[in-house]
Design an enzyme around this catalytic site. Structure first.
Site, PDB file in Angstrom:
ATOM      1  N   TYR A 158       0.852  -1.196   0.000  1.00  0.00           N
ATOM      2  CA  TYR A 158       0.000   0.000   0.000  1.00  0.00           C
ATOM      3  C   TYR A 158       0.880   1.235   0.000  1.00  0.00           C
ATOM      4  CZ  TYR A 158      -3.321   3.587   1.199  1.00  0.00           C
ATOM      5  OH  TYR A 158      -4.077   4.729   1.161  1.00  0.00           O
ATOM      6  N   ASP A 193       9.155   3.160   1.181  1.00  0.00           N
ATOM      7  CA  ASP A 193       8.025   3.952   1.655  1.00  0.00           C
ATOM      8  C   ASP A 193       8.060   3.882   3.181  1.00  0.00           C
ATOM      9  OD1 ASP A 193       5.583   4.857   2.580  1.00  0.00           O
ATOM     10  OD2 ASP A 193       4.419   3.925   0.968  1.00  0.00           O
ATOM     11  N   LYS A 247       2.286  11.157   7.078  1.00  0.00           N
ATOM     12  CA  LYS A 247       1.613  10.947   8.349  1.00  0.00           C
ATOM     13  C   LYS A 247       2.172  11.834   9.477  1.00  0.00           C
ATOM     14  CE  LYS A 247      -1.056   7.138   7.104  1.00  0.00           C
ATOM     15  NZ  LYS A 247      -0.639   6.102   6.158  1.00  0.00           N
TER      16      LYS A 247
HETATM   17  C1  PLP Z   1      -0.800   6.231   4.712  1.00  0.00           C
HETATM   18  C2  PLP Z   1       0.206   5.694   3.780  1.00  0.00           C
HETATM   19  C3  PLP Z   1       0.425   6.270   2.518  1.00  0.00           C
HETATM   20  C4  PLP Z   1      -0.443   7.372   1.978  1.00  0.00           C
HETATM   21  O1  PLP Z   1      -0.359   8.540   2.710  1.00  0.00           O
HETATM   22  P1  PLP Z   1      -1.583   9.580   2.603  1.00  0.00           P
HETATM   23  O2  PLP Z   1      -1.082  10.785   3.315  1.00  0.00           O
HETATM   24  O3  PLP Z   1      -2.740   8.920   3.251  1.00  0.00           O
HETATM   25  O4  PLP Z   1      -1.799   9.819   1.145  1.00  0.00           O
HETATM   26  C5  PLP Z   1       1.440   5.786   1.741  1.00  0.00           C
HETATM   27  N1  PLP Z   1       2.197   4.769   2.159  1.00  0.00           N
HETATM   28  C6  PLP Z   1       2.014   4.181   3.345  1.00  0.00           C
HETATM   29  C7  PLP Z   1       2.909   3.073   3.753  1.00  0.00           C
HETATM   30  C8  PLP Z   1       0.999   4.617   4.193  1.00  0.00           C
HETATM   31  O5  PLP Z   1       0.805   4.002   5.358  1.00  0.00           O
END
Ligand code: PLP
Length: 429
Positions: free
Chosen positions: A156, A237, A264
């Site tokens: 994700y 990520d 976040k």
């Molecule tokens: C939450 C999240 C995203 C997306 O971030 P948003 O600010 O919600 O667009 C991307 N990668 C990971 C691993 C996440 O947990």
């Protein structure tokens, strides 16, 4: 013995019964938003909880129920709901003015803080983690002159980069080669096969929303090795996992990718994203260079996020606070697993540090496939049972501790989970 379906129907009926205002608000919401919802992950059956206020580590819904907030806004809410230092920083930013439409000092300060903390040569800000990943992937494609990207099955990386059950139908149309998380041989082979046209490999060093499944060190070392040899950009990520160690999870593992993405909690609870790392790649965005890559975004340097983020990272989520919070999470996870062992139930707490996910299985979990096979109804039942006892987690079993969560709160969580187990034992063994 009650069946699982009967138990779930009964739990949902009790949930609805206790929330007449929430039900009415849901009907109103449905008039103007599809399904009354503007963020899919928050939708739960029979209808979602609706929050009125948050304070410290607690949330109160519009029917007056109070919950211990263990979801922590999917890890973005690390400061709790009313941290005095965060509130003061936000007020100060509002006083100085918003929406300058110009450069200012706070963006420089946050960039210095973030670059130093996460070992980035250069960094750029976005409004969300999704955007950060979109930009990092696009930068990798421009840098390499190649087309394809490799995410992991079940990974994700945002609303348009969601690879569970294949790929989300609303994903950005990248040409993807899907890697297999923690499967060294299969993924190495795919990289070799597509090397000539592969721009980037992107993954979380521990799957966050995907179930708190850590990558093995050997798997990450293989990716680092293969991508380096073949000129492929390795992107970690760290939108969630950067909270697990003062320098992010990559620092703790001793494996440095070419680019990292953040989001976040780093923005102090405001909308935030960032991507950065290798000077050679990030320099492509330098506007003084001929043919510089453009990077737009009205709110990229918004003063609220920049100001609060810098204060949050330097004064609140300090390296010491980070270490203490993750130690508390480790203790809670260990105690949960002891509990599951003691009752011999099919439950397992995965994760690292302050990120925990409870799964309805006692088998090994090394990849998202191992979670696919579990019964979603058991997750729903745990979620509803915990809500009834005043503990709020994600329906999929995910939790992220905030700095406001105390050891006593953790005791309460243990007690709530234990009472779920004793009440539902036949369904869980
Ligand atoms: C939450 C999240 C995203 C997306 O971030 P948003 O600010 O919600 O667009 C991307 N990668 C990971 C691993 C996440 O947990």
């Amino acid at each position: 013995m009650p069946t699982l379906d009967a138990a779930l129907t009964d739990a949902m009926a009790r949930f609805a019964e206790a929330r007449p205002k929430t039900r009415a608000m849901q009907q109103r919401a449905c008039e103007v938003m599809p399904g009354g919802n503007t963020r899919t992950v928050l939708f739960t059956q029979p209808f979602p909880v609706r929050i009125e206020t948050g304070e410290g580590a607690s949330l109160t819904d519009i029917d007056g129920h109070r919950y211990l907030d263990l979801l922590g806004e999917y890890s973005a809410g690390i400061y709790g709901h009313s941290h005095p230092r965060i509130l003061a920083a936000a007020r100060a930013a509002l006083e100085k003015g918003l929406n300058f439409g110009g450069h200012h000092g706070e963006e420089v300060r946050l960039a210095e803080v973030v670059a130093a903390r996460f070992a980035l040569d250069l960094v750029r800000f976005t409004n969300s983690g999704t955007e950060a990943n979109m930009m990092a992937l696009s930068a990798a494609r421009c840098f390499t002159g190649r087309r394809k990207i490799m995410p992991m099955q079940g990974g994700y990386h945002g609303g348009t980069l969601y690879f569970s059950h294949g790929a989300s139908p609303v994903n950005a149309p990248f040409d993807c080669v899907m890697g297999e998380y923690n499967d060294i041989d299969a993924t190495r082979k795919l990289i070799a096969e597509h090397a000539d046209d592969l721009a980037a490999v992107i993954l979380e060093p521990m799957l966050g929303g995907g179930g708190c499944i850590p990558a093995s060190h050997d798997f990450l070392a293989m990716l680092r090795d293969e991508t380096s040899r073949r000129g492929i950009v390795l992107i970690f990520d760290e939108v969630m996992t950067s909270r697990l160690h003062p320098g992010g999870l990559s620092a703790s593992l001793g494996i440095e990718p070419d680019l990292k993405t953040l989001g976040k909690y780093v923005g102090g609870g405001m909308s935030f994203g960032a991507f950065g790392g290798s000077r050679a790649i990030m320099e492509l965005f330098d506007p003084t260079r001929p043919n510089a890559l453009p990077h737009a975004g009205t709110f990229n340097n918004n003063t609220l996020t920049m100001t609060v983020g810098a204060v949050a990272m330097t004064e609140v989520y300090t390296p010491e606070a980070c270490i203490a919070l993750n130690a508390r999470g480790d203790r809670l996870r260990d105690r949960l697993n002891d509990l599951f062992m003691r009752y011999q139930v099919r439950m397992k707490a995965m994760g690292q540090g302050s990120m925990i996910a409870i799964h309805p299985t006692s088998g090994d979990i090394a990849s998202p496939n191992d979670i696919e096979a579990t019964d979603k109804r058991l997750r729903q039942l745990l979620f509803l049972d915990l809500l009834e006892q005043g503990v709020y987690i994600a329906e999929r079993g995910f939790m992220a501790l905030s700095l406001m969560v105390t050891d006593e709160d953790c005791d309460r969580v243990l007690a709530a989970v234990e009472s779920h187990i004793t009440a539902r034992r036949e369904l869980l063994v």
